[in-house]
Scaffold this active site. Structure first.
Site, short mmCIF file in Angstrom:
data_model
loop_
_atom_site.label_atom_id
_atom_site.label_comp_id
_atom_site.label_asym_id
_atom_site.label_seq_id
_atom_site.Cartn_x
_atom_site.Cartn_y
_atom_site.Cartn_z
N ASP A 66 0.86 -1.18 0.00
CA ASP A 66 0.00 0.00 0.00
C ASP A 66 0.90 1.23 0.00
O ASP A 66 2.01 1.19 0.52
CB ASP A 66 -0.90 0.02 1.24
CG ASP A 66 -2.05 -0.97 1.17
OD1 ASP A 66 -2.43 -1.38 0.07
OD2 ASP A 66 -2.57 -1.34 2.23
N ASP A 83 -7.24 -1.46 -4.39
CA ASP A 83 -8.31 -1.09 -3.45
C ASP A 83 -9.30 -0.12 -4.11
O ASP A 83 -10.51 -0.24 -3.92
CB ASP A 83 -7.72 -0.45 -2.19
CG ASP A 83 -6.80 -1.38 -1.42
OD1 ASP A 83 -6.99 -2.61 -1.50
OD2 ASP A 83 -5.89 -0.87 -0.75
#
Length: 166
Positions: A124, A142
């Site tokens: 991330d 995401d």
């Protein structure tokens, strides 16, 4: 929608979503650090490299390794396989529904690939804020998954309205 058109649409959406996600993660891994944050637009956009062992907002990241593996690799893998089969075999789905389901699948698969390749974590690197509101750290997969889910919701809402007024 005929099978060949459905499959073609799925392949294009999948290749774009997973390709862009994995490309941006590769860039993040080579240009960002886990020790520093890059801020843009007055701190509204932050780029920082993180290794997320959990799911959404890190949920489940502190579970014992065996349970985390079972849930986040095997469990999610089974769910994604079922979603793929449903999308492939659903003859009544229109193009928007197929694209939406494929986006959810693609985001999930791209993050699942990270977990398998990197030993249990997802890369991330983005955080967005507006005043006191802010997101957790996330990635393109995401965003793809979220947009696909919102599109599915909108398709379902539109269908219910058509039924109610039709």
């Amino acid at each position: 929608m005929k099978f060949n058109k459905r499959l073609g649409l799925m392949i294009v959406v999948f290749a774009l979503c997973v390709g862009v996600d994995q490309f941006t993660k590769a860039i993040a891994k080579t240009t960002l650090s886990m020790d520093s944050v890059r801020e843009y637009l007055g701190g509204s956009i932050k780029l920082l490299l993180t290794h997320n062992t959990g799911t959404f907002l890190g949920l489940g990241g502190t579970l014992p390794a065996n349970l985390r593996y079972s849930l986040m690799i095997v469990g999610i893998g089974v769910f994604l396989l079922a979603l793929l089969l449903y999308t492939l075999l659903n003859k009544r789905a229109d193009a928007v529904t197929v694209a939406s389901l494929t986006m959810v699948f693609s985001g999930g698969i791209s993050n699942l690939l990270d977990r398998i390749i990197y030993g249990g974590y997802v890369v991330d690197f983005m955080n967005v804020s507006a005043g006191s509101l802010h997101t957790g750290v996330f990635n393109v997969a995401d965003m793809v998954l979220l947009v696909g889910a919102i599109m599915l919701f909108m398709v379902g809402f539109k269908t219910k309205q058509q039924i109610a007024h039709g």
